[in-house]
Design a protein around this motif. Structure first.
Motif, PDB file in Angstrom:
ATOM      1  N   GLY A 224       0.817  -1.204   0.000  1.00  0.00           N
ATOM      2  CA  GLY A 224       0.000   0.000   0.000  1.00  0.00           C
ATOM      3  C   GLY A 224       0.847   1.250   0.000  1.00  0.00           C
ATOM      4  N   LEU A 225       0.186   2.395  -0.018  1.00  0.00           N
ATOM      5  CA  LEU A 225       0.860   3.681  -0.016  1.00  0.00           C
ATOM      6  C   LEU A 225       1.363   3.994   1.388  1.00  0.00           C
ATOM      7  CD1 LEU A 225       1.519   6.218  -1.748  1.00  0.00           C
ATOM      8  CD2 LEU A 225      -0.629   7.173  -0.922  1.00  0.00           C
ATOM      9  N   VAL A 226       2.655   4.345   1.513  1.00  0.00           N
ATOM     10  CA  VAL A 226       3.293   4.608   2.810  1.00  0.00           C
ATOM     11  C   VAL A 226       3.686   6.089   2.855  1.00  0.00           C
ATOM     12  CG1 VAL A 226       5.127   3.936   4.400  1.00  0.00           C
ATOM     13  CG2 VAL A 226       4.172   2.247   2.812  1.00  0.00           C
ATOM     14  N   PRO A 227       2.804   6.969   3.337  1.00  0.00           N
ATOM     15  CA  PRO A 227       3.106   8.401   3.327  1.00  0.00           C
ATOM     16  C   PRO A 227       4.142   8.832   4.345  1.00  0.00           C
ATOM     17  CG  PRO A 227       1.023   8.008   4.418  1.00  0.00           C
ATOM     18  CD  PRO A 227       1.458   6.692   3.845  1.00  0.00           C
ATOM     19  N   SER A 228       4.362   8.012   5.397  1.00  0.00           N
ATOM     20  CA  SER A 228       5.295   8.454   6.444  1.00  0.00           C
ATOM     21  C   SER A 228       5.879   7.261   7.192  1.00  0.00           C
ATOM     22  CB  SER A 228       4.589   9.380   7.428  1.00  0.00           C
ATOM     23  OG  SER A 228       5.502   9.949   8.344  1.00  0.00           O
ATOM     24  N   ILE A 229       7.179   7.386   7.520  1.00  0.00           N
ATOM     25  CA  ILE A 229       7.863   6.409   8.349  1.00  0.00           C
ATOM     26  C   ILE A 229       8.636   7.139   9.438  1.00  0.00           C
ATOM     27  CG2 ILE A 229       8.092   4.656   6.537  1.00  0.00           C
ATOM     28  CD1 ILE A 229      10.995   5.577   6.130  1.00  0.00           C
ATOM     29  N   CYS A 230       8.974   6.440  10.515  1.00  0.00           N
ATOM     30  CA  CYS A 230       9.878   6.972  11.530  1.00  0.00           C
ATOM     31  C   CYS A 230      10.717   5.829  12.082  1.00  0.00           C
ATOM     32  CB  CYS A 230       9.132   7.721  12.630  1.00  0.00           C
ATOM     33  SG  CYS A 230       7.855   6.783  13.473  1.00  0.00           S
ATOM     34  N   TYR A 231      11.813   6.187  12.740  1.00  0.00           N
ATOM     35  CA  TYR A 231      12.826   5.210  13.137  1.00  0.00           C
ATOM     36  C   TYR A 231      13.109   5.314  14.622  1.00  0.00           C
ATOM     37  CZ  TYR A 231      17.566   3.248  13.637  1.00  0.00           C
ATOM     38  OH  TYR A 231      18.669   2.551  14.048  1.00  0.00           O
ATOM     39  N   SER A 232      13.153   4.161  15.304  1.00  0.00           N
ATOM     40  CA  SER A 232      13.555   4.082  16.702  1.00  0.00           C
ATOM     41  C   SER A 232      14.926   3.429  16.779  1.00  0.00           C
ATOM     42  CB  SER A 232      12.543   3.263  17.514  1.00  0.00           C
ATOM     43  OG  SER A 232      13.054   3.010  18.818  1.00  0.00           O
ATOM     44  N   LYS A 233      15.944   4.231  17.072  1.00  0.00           N
ATOM     45  CA  LYS A 233      17.294   3.691  17.205  1.00  0.00           C
ATOM     46  C   LYS A 233      17.397   2.769  18.414  1.00  0.00           C
ATOM     47  CE  LYS A 233      22.136   5.111  17.584  1.00  0.00           C
ATOM     48  NZ  LYS A 233      23.064   6.273  17.682  1.00  0.00           N
ATOM     49  N   ASN A 234      16.686   3.110  19.490  1.00  0.00           N
ATOM     50  CA  ASN A 234      16.761   2.320  20.721  1.00  0.00           C
ATOM     51  C   ASN A 234      16.258   0.898  20.534  1.00  0.00           C
ATOM     52  OD1 ASN A 234      17.817   4.485  22.135  1.00  0.00           O
ATOM     53  ND2 ASN A 234      15.822   5.179  22.880  1.00  0.00           N
ATOM     54  N   HIS A 235      15.254   0.737  19.669  1.00  0.00           N
ATOM     55  CA  HIS A 235      14.663  -0.592  19.462  1.00  0.00           C
ATOM     56  C   HIS A 235      14.946  -1.166  18.084  1.00  0.00           C
ATOM     57  CE1 HIS A 235      12.177   1.283  22.693  1.00  0.00           C
ATOM     58  NE2 HIS A 235      12.315   0.091  23.220  1.00  0.00           N
ATOM     59  N   ASP A 236      15.724  -0.445  17.260  1.00  0.00           N
ATOM     60  CA  ASP A 236      16.034  -0.898  15.890  1.00  0.00           C
ATOM     61  C   ASP A 236      14.774  -1.218  15.103  1.00  0.00           C
ATOM     62  OD1 ASP A 236      18.823  -0.664  16.059  1.00  0.00           O
ATOM     63  OD2 ASP A 236      18.986  -2.596  17.065  1.00  0.00           O
ATOM     64  N   LEU A 237      13.802  -0.333  15.192  1.00  0.00           N
ATOM     65  CA  LEU A 237      12.527  -0.546  14.520  1.00  0.00           C
ATOM     66  C   LEU A 237      12.219   0.600  13.560  1.00  0.00           C
ATOM     67  CD1 LEU A 237      10.196  -1.722  17.451  1.00  0.00           C
ATOM     68  CD2 LEU A 237      11.269  -3.151  15.703  1.00  0.00           C
ATOM     69  N   ILE A 238      11.558   0.245  12.470  1.00  0.00           N
ATOM     70  CA  ILE A 238      10.947   1.217  11.576  1.00  0.00           C
ATOM     71  C   ILE A 238       9.441   1.123  11.772  1.00  0.00           C
ATOM     72  CG2 ILE A 238      10.475   1.844   9.172  1.00  0.00           C
ATOM     73  CD1 ILE A 238      13.280   2.456   9.849  1.00  0.00           C
TER      74      ILE A 238
ATOM     75  N   ILE B 115       0.495   2.959   6.734  1.00  0.00           N
ATOM     76  CA  ILE B 115       0.052   2.457   5.437  1.00  0.00           C
ATOM     77  C   ILE B 115      -1.401   2.870   5.236  1.00  0.00           C
ATOM     78  CG2 ILE B 115      -0.129   0.437   3.936  1.00  0.00           C
ATOM     79  CD1 ILE B 115       1.705  -1.054   5.872  1.00  0.00           C
ATOM     80  N   ASN B 116      -1.652   3.680   4.221  1.00  0.00           N
ATOM     81  CA  ASN B 116      -3.013   4.167   3.992  1.00  0.00           C
ATOM     82  C   ASN B 116      -4.013   3.029   3.835  1.00  0.00           C
ATOM     83  OD1 ASN B 116      -2.218   6.799   4.164  1.00  0.00           O
ATOM     84  ND2 ASN B 116      -2.505   7.285   1.983  1.00  0.00           N
ATOM     85  N   GLN B 117      -5.171   3.203   4.456  1.00  0.00           N
ATOM     86  CA  GLN B 117      -6.298   2.265   4.409  1.00  0.00           C
ATOM     87  C   GLN B 117      -6.018   0.947   5.148  1.00  0.00           C
ATOM     88  OE1 GLN B 117      -8.854   3.876   3.142  1.00  0.00           O
ATOM     89  NE2 GLN B 117      -7.427   5.485   2.498  1.00  0.00           N
ATOM     90  N   LYS B 118      -4.858   0.846   5.780  1.00  0.00           N
ATOM     91  CA  LYS B 118      -4.530  -0.399   6.476  1.00  0.00           C
ATOM     92  C   LYS B 118      -4.185  -0.172   7.944  1.00  0.00           C
ATOM     93  CE  LYS B 118      -3.222  -3.193   2.497  1.00  0.00           C
ATOM     94  NZ  LYS B 118      -3.741  -2.287   1.466  1.00  0.00           N
ATOM     95  N   GLY B 119      -3.204   0.672   8.249  1.00  0.00           N
ATOM     96  CA  GLY B 119      -2.857   0.897   9.644  1.00  0.00           C
ATOM     97  C   GLY B 119      -1.383   1.202   9.837  1.00  0.00           C
TER      98      GLY B 119
END
Length: 293
Positions: free
Chosen positions: A55-69, A73-77
């Protein structure tokens, strides 16, 4: 001053969002085709695709402490994934909703939606813990601060400083704002509101101080980007340039515009490598790299 370094190429369509730790030289991007790519500043065009989301991913963010992105995702969550393998760690379904910006603040994710809502989500569990109805006609503007678990957001009454610890508004400013605001940012004691041809700046600690009005020198702005420890504000102009805005003492100064331009709108900016570089995500498929001097 921003000096052009290079363009990174790899996405097949518009680059929508950038994420990373400003102290590091690696970063992540999301594209309109759903790709999440990991890049290094010293390896142009050698990005590693960690996953392709459905799906379309308009925004992401990164947690260095947990190594997570974290990705919206539009219409999904919202999904949390391992930043190296792209493997899904957790997700929350939020159907029939489009998102604008995903912001990570300590223990929480804040995401603004096309339904004039702000969703507050626990970062560890991805549980939606509460919602803020803003009444705005567009996805409400949001900006982080240098205080733990606090952020500014815009509603129909102006700008509100929300404390996530007690879920209460600590401060309210700019009740007279019109609907023309296109960006807000916080830097030190200053709160900024960007409109197409001007910026309004308020010292949030001095109640008696009058707002400062910074008029554009002929440019029309389309976005504002700030960072908690960033050395300058960055504004995006309608002709796809980046402009540095400096706070010097008690004044805000127009900086120089980038001379080399993208061939399409700039969707996101990110500081990198100890704030020595600025990265730009554009609708022209390229990621720009700019050295900050």
């Amino acid at each position: 001053m921003l000096d052009f370094v290079s363009f990174f190429e790899g996405h097949k369509g518009a680059v929508l969002s950038l994420a990373g730790d400003p102290e590091e030289n690696y970063f992540y991007s999301s594209g309109i085709e759903g790709l999440i790519v990991r890049w290094s500043l010293n390896k142009p065009n050698e990005g590693d695709v960690i996953t392709r989301l459905p799906g379309l991913v308009p925004s992401i963010c990164y947690s260095k402490n947990h190594d997570l992105i974290y990705a919206a995702i539009n219409q999904k969550g919202i999904i949390a994934m391992d930043s190296t393998t792209g493997k899904k760690v957790n997700s929350v379904a939020i159907p029939a909703t489009s998102f604008n910006r995903l912001l990570l603040l300590d223990d929480y994710l804040i995401v603004n939606t096309n339904k004039s809502e702000l969703l507050i989500i626990e970062a560890n569990t991805l549980k939606v813990v509460f919602r803020i109805k803003t009444g705005t006609s567009e996805p409400p503007l949001i900006a982080s601060t240098n205080k733990t678990n606090t952020f500014w957001f815009k509603d129909t009454k102006g700008l509100q400083l929300m404390n996530l610890a007690n879920r209460e508004v600590e401060k309210s400013l700019f009740a007279e704002l019109t609907g023309n605001s296109i960006g807000i940012g916080a830097m030190g004691d200053y709160l900024m509101v960007l409109e197409p041809t001007e910026m309004i700046i308020q010292n949030t600690r001095k109640k008696s101080s009058n707002p400062i009005l910074l008029k554009s020198a002929g440019d029309t702005f389309s976005g504002l980007h700030s960072g908690v420890n960033a050395p300058a504000l960055l504004a995006v102009t309608n002709d796809h340039a980046i402009m540095e805005l400096k706070i010097t003492g008690k004044t805000i100064e127009n900086g120089l515009k980038s001379k080399i331009l993208h061939n399409g709108p700039i969707n996101d900016l990110l500081w990198s490598e100890n704030h020595k570089f600025v990265l730009s995500a554009s609708a022209d498929k390229y990621i720009g790299v700019w050295r900050f001097n």
